[in-house]
Scaffold this motif. Structure first.
Motif, PDB file in Angstrom:
ATOM      1  N   PRO A  33      -8.016  -2.729 -15.224  1.00  0.00           N
ATOM      2  CA  PRO A  33      -9.372  -2.737 -14.659  1.00  0.00           C
ATOM      3  C   PRO A  33     -10.436  -2.689 -15.746  1.00  0.00           C
ATOM      4  O   PRO A  33     -10.207  -2.172 -16.847  1.00  0.00           O
ATOM      5  N   ILE A  34     -11.594  -3.247 -15.429  1.00  0.00           N
ATOM      6  CA  ILE A  34     -12.777  -3.186 -16.299  1.00  0.00           C
ATOM      7  C   ILE A  34     -13.787  -2.285 -15.588  1.00  0.00           C
ATOM      8  O   ILE A  34     -14.307  -2.635 -14.526  1.00  0.00           O
TER       9      ILE A  34
ATOM     10  N   ARG B  14     -15.032   8.537  -8.970  1.00  0.00           N
ATOM     11  CA  ARG B  14     -13.773   8.445  -8.244  1.00  0.00           C
ATOM     12  C   ARG B  14     -12.849   7.353  -8.749  1.00  0.00           C
ATOM     13  O   ARG B  14     -11.632   7.418  -8.562  1.00  0.00           O
ATOM     14  N   LEU B  15     -13.395   6.308  -9.329  1.00  0.00           N
ATOM     15  CA  LEU B  15     -12.586   5.117  -9.590  1.00  0.00           C
ATOM     16  C   LEU B  15     -11.469   5.306 -10.611  1.00  0.00           C
ATOM     17  O   LEU B  15     -10.358   4.795 -10.394  1.00  0.00           O
ATOM     18  N   PRO B  16     -11.681   6.010 -11.733  1.00  0.00           N
ATOM     19  CA  PRO B  16     -10.549   6.158 -12.659  1.00  0.00           C
ATOM     20  C   PRO B  16      -9.326   6.798 -12.002  1.00  0.00           C
ATOM     21  O   PRO B  16      -8.202   6.296 -12.152  1.00  0.00           O
ATOM     22  N   ALA B  17      -9.528   7.881 -11.256  1.00  0.00           N
ATOM     23  CA  ALA B  17      -8.388   8.531 -10.601  1.00  0.00           C
ATOM     24  C   ALA B  17      -7.797   7.641  -9.520  1.00  0.00           C
ATOM     25  O   ALA B  17      -6.567   7.567  -9.363  1.00  0.00           O
ATOM     26  N   PHE B  18      -8.649   6.933  -8.772  1.00  0.00           N
ATOM     27  CA  PHE B  18      -8.169   6.049  -7.710  1.00  0.00           C
ATOM     28  C   PHE B  18      -7.291   4.949  -8.279  1.00  0.00           C
ATOM     29  O   PHE B  18      -6.309   4.530  -7.657  1.00  0.00           O
ATOM     30  N   LEU B  19      -7.618   4.486  -9.490  1.00  0.00           N
ATOM     31  CA  LEU B  19      -6.859   3.432 -10.135  1.00  0.00           C
ATOM     32  C   LEU B  19      -5.837   3.966 -11.135  1.00  0.00           C
ATOM     33  O   LEU B  19      -5.252   3.198 -11.900  1.00  0.00           O
ATOM     34  N   ASN B  20      -5.619   5.286 -11.133  1.00  0.00           N
ATOM     35  CA  ASN B  20      -4.616   5.907 -12.012  1.00  0.00           C
ATOM     36  C   ASN B  20      -4.884   5.608 -13.487  1.00  0.00           C
ATOM     37  O   ASN B  20      -3.981   5.326 -14.266  1.00  0.00           O
ATOM     38  N   ARG B  21      -6.165   5.692 -13.859  1.00  0.00           N
ATOM     39  CA  ARG B  21      -6.570   5.446 -15.235  1.00  0.00           C
ATOM     40  C   ARG B  21      -7.424   6.610 -15.736  1.00  0.00           C
ATOM     41  O   ARG B  21      -7.903   7.430 -14.949  1.00  0.00           O
TER      42      ARG B  21
ATOM     43  N   ILE C 181       4.165  -0.961  -8.012  1.00  0.00           N
ATOM     44  CA  ILE C 181       2.837  -1.186  -7.452  1.00  0.00           C
ATOM     45  C   ILE C 181       2.381   0.112  -6.795  1.00  0.00           C
ATOM     46  O   ILE C 181       3.143   0.759  -6.079  1.00  0.00           O
ATOM     47  N   ARG C 182       1.144   0.518  -7.100  1.00  0.00           N
ATOM     48  CA  ARG C 182       0.604   1.759  -6.555  1.00  0.00           C
ATOM     49  C   ARG C 182      -0.877   1.563  -6.274  1.00  0.00           C
ATOM     50  O   ARG C 182      -1.461   0.538  -6.645  1.00  0.00           O
ATOM     51  N   THR C 183      -1.460   2.539  -5.626  1.00  0.00           N
ATOM     52  CA  THR C 183      -2.867   2.443  -5.243  1.00  0.00           C
ATOM     53  C   THR C 183      -3.723   2.041  -6.432  1.00  0.00           C
ATOM     54  O   THR C 183      -3.626   2.634  -7.508  1.00  0.00           O
ATOM     55  N   GLY C 184      -4.566   1.025  -6.224  1.00  0.00           N
ATOM     56  CA  GLY C 184      -5.452   0.540  -7.272  1.00  0.00           C
ATOM     57  C   GLY C 184      -4.927  -0.641  -8.045  1.00  0.00           C
ATOM     58  O   GLY C 184      -5.688  -1.311  -8.742  1.00  0.00           O
ATOM     59  N   ASP C 185      -3.624  -0.933  -7.933  1.00  0.00           N
ATOM     60  CA  ASP C 185      -3.055  -2.069  -8.663  1.00  0.00           C
ATOM     61  C   ASP C 185      -3.392  -3.383  -7.967  1.00  0.00           C
ATOM     62  O   ASP C 185      -3.415  -3.471  -6.740  1.00  0.00           O
TER      63      ASP C 185
END
Length: 328
Positions: A10-11, A21-28, A296-300
């Motif tokens: 992700p960018i 929220r987005l980093p945790a949602f995308l596991n980053r 594959i997991r949430t955000g991928d």
């Protein structure tokens, strides 16, 4: 080199209206504390190309993979000016986004070669029942003169159709639709490959970093606004349930298709000789293609090139995917 399901990094973009929220949602993880409004998960926008996360093509940009042989990626679908035609992203709106509008293809072409309009669709992933609103299209009876007067008196949002969305709602917005995303919302968005936004009203706020209001584009926005576009309501999905798989047809337009699939049992995604992008918004499991399995997991997001075709999702828990396709 044979192609395979391509997962992308992700960018993240910083935006004054964004949250965290987005980093945790995308596991980053990210190394700063600035508000993050968007995560571009599949992009061929000039200057912001997605990069393959793993496999033999790791580190290669979508632009480079696509330019080598567009047909291997999109098959018989159109790729205007040799670009991958869709931009996929997640948005975390802690505050309201501006009241804005996007041009259509003809209007964008006047800005120069390689410019495209922006028709888009949103899917609501999280919301706050007390505070979240979506604004889309004009309220019944609102005229162009009404809207211009509201801009002058800083009451533009009152002229738009607005509602409290539910989780799972999908909203389709053709180019020219005046709209705004309200506060405390997490959304998925699919759109044309375009980053042209005209701000009409920005809630009278000041950018803390500059001490100034953000730039508005009132003349340009008014020229693109479709004043015949009345209220936009969530789409009524076409639902089919078979073998434990719930398939919901959400959008089919000139630029993209969007479907939601939910299942705890293995199910197929993609189609032979067609390009699809699958985005996991809930759960986790594996994606099986040509005898290989990919987590594959949430955000991928996985791009399934036309050369790859269909794949099988093997859930570890109940999985919800959004599948984006290209019209042929």
């Amino acid at each position: 080199m044979p192609l395979y399901p391509l997962r992308f990094e992700p960018i993240f973009t910083t935006n004054l209206w964004g949250g965290r929220r987005l980093p945790a949602f995308l596991n980053r993880t990210v190394t700063h504390n600035d508000p993050i409004g968007e995560a571009w998960i599949l992009s061929d926008v000039e200057g912001s190309p997605s990069r393959v996360a793993d496999g033999p093509l790791a580190g290669t940009t979508l632009r480079e993979v696509f330019a080598a042989d567009p047909g291997r990626i999109v098959g018989a679908a159109q790729a205007p000016r040799g670009r991958f035609p869709l931009l996929l992203k997640f948005l975390d709106a802690r505050q309201e986004l501006s009241v804005q509008v996007h041009p259509n293809d003809a209007q964008a072409a006047l800005l120069g070669p390689g410019k495209f309009g922006k028709t888009e669709a949103w899917v609501v992933l999280e919301r706050d029942a007390a505070t979240s609103r979506l604004f889309a299209g004009f309220a019944e009876g609102v005229s162009a003169n009404d809207f211009r007067a509201a801009l002058a008196t800083k009451t533009a949002p009152s002229t738009l159709h607005s509602f409290t969305p539910n989780v799972g709602d999908c909203l389709f917005l053709e180019a020219g639709t005046v709209h705004a995303i309200g506060s405390n919302l997490l959304l998925f968005e699919v759109q044309q490959t375009s980053d042209i936004t005209y701000r009409l009203y920005d809630w009278d706020r000041v950018d803390a970093k500059t001490g100034q209001p953000r730039q508005l584009h009132v003349n340009e926005g008014l020229a693109c606004a479709d004043f015949g576009r009345g209220p936009c309501y969530p789409v009524g999905p076409a639902v089919a349930v078979s073998n434990g798989v719930r398939r919901e047809g959400l959008v089919a337009c000139d630029y993209f298709t969007l479907e939601r699939l939910t299942s705890a049992a293995p199910f197929r995604v993609g189609a032979a000789n067609q390009c699809r992008a699958v985005v996991c918004v809930k759960g986790h499991g594996e994606l099986e293609s040509a005898g290989a399995r990919y987590p594959i997991r949430t955000g991928d997001v996985y791009l399934l090139p036309a050369e790859v075709g269909a794949a099988i999702v093997v859930p570890a828990t109940e999985v919800t995917l959004l599948e984006c396709g290209l019209p042929i």
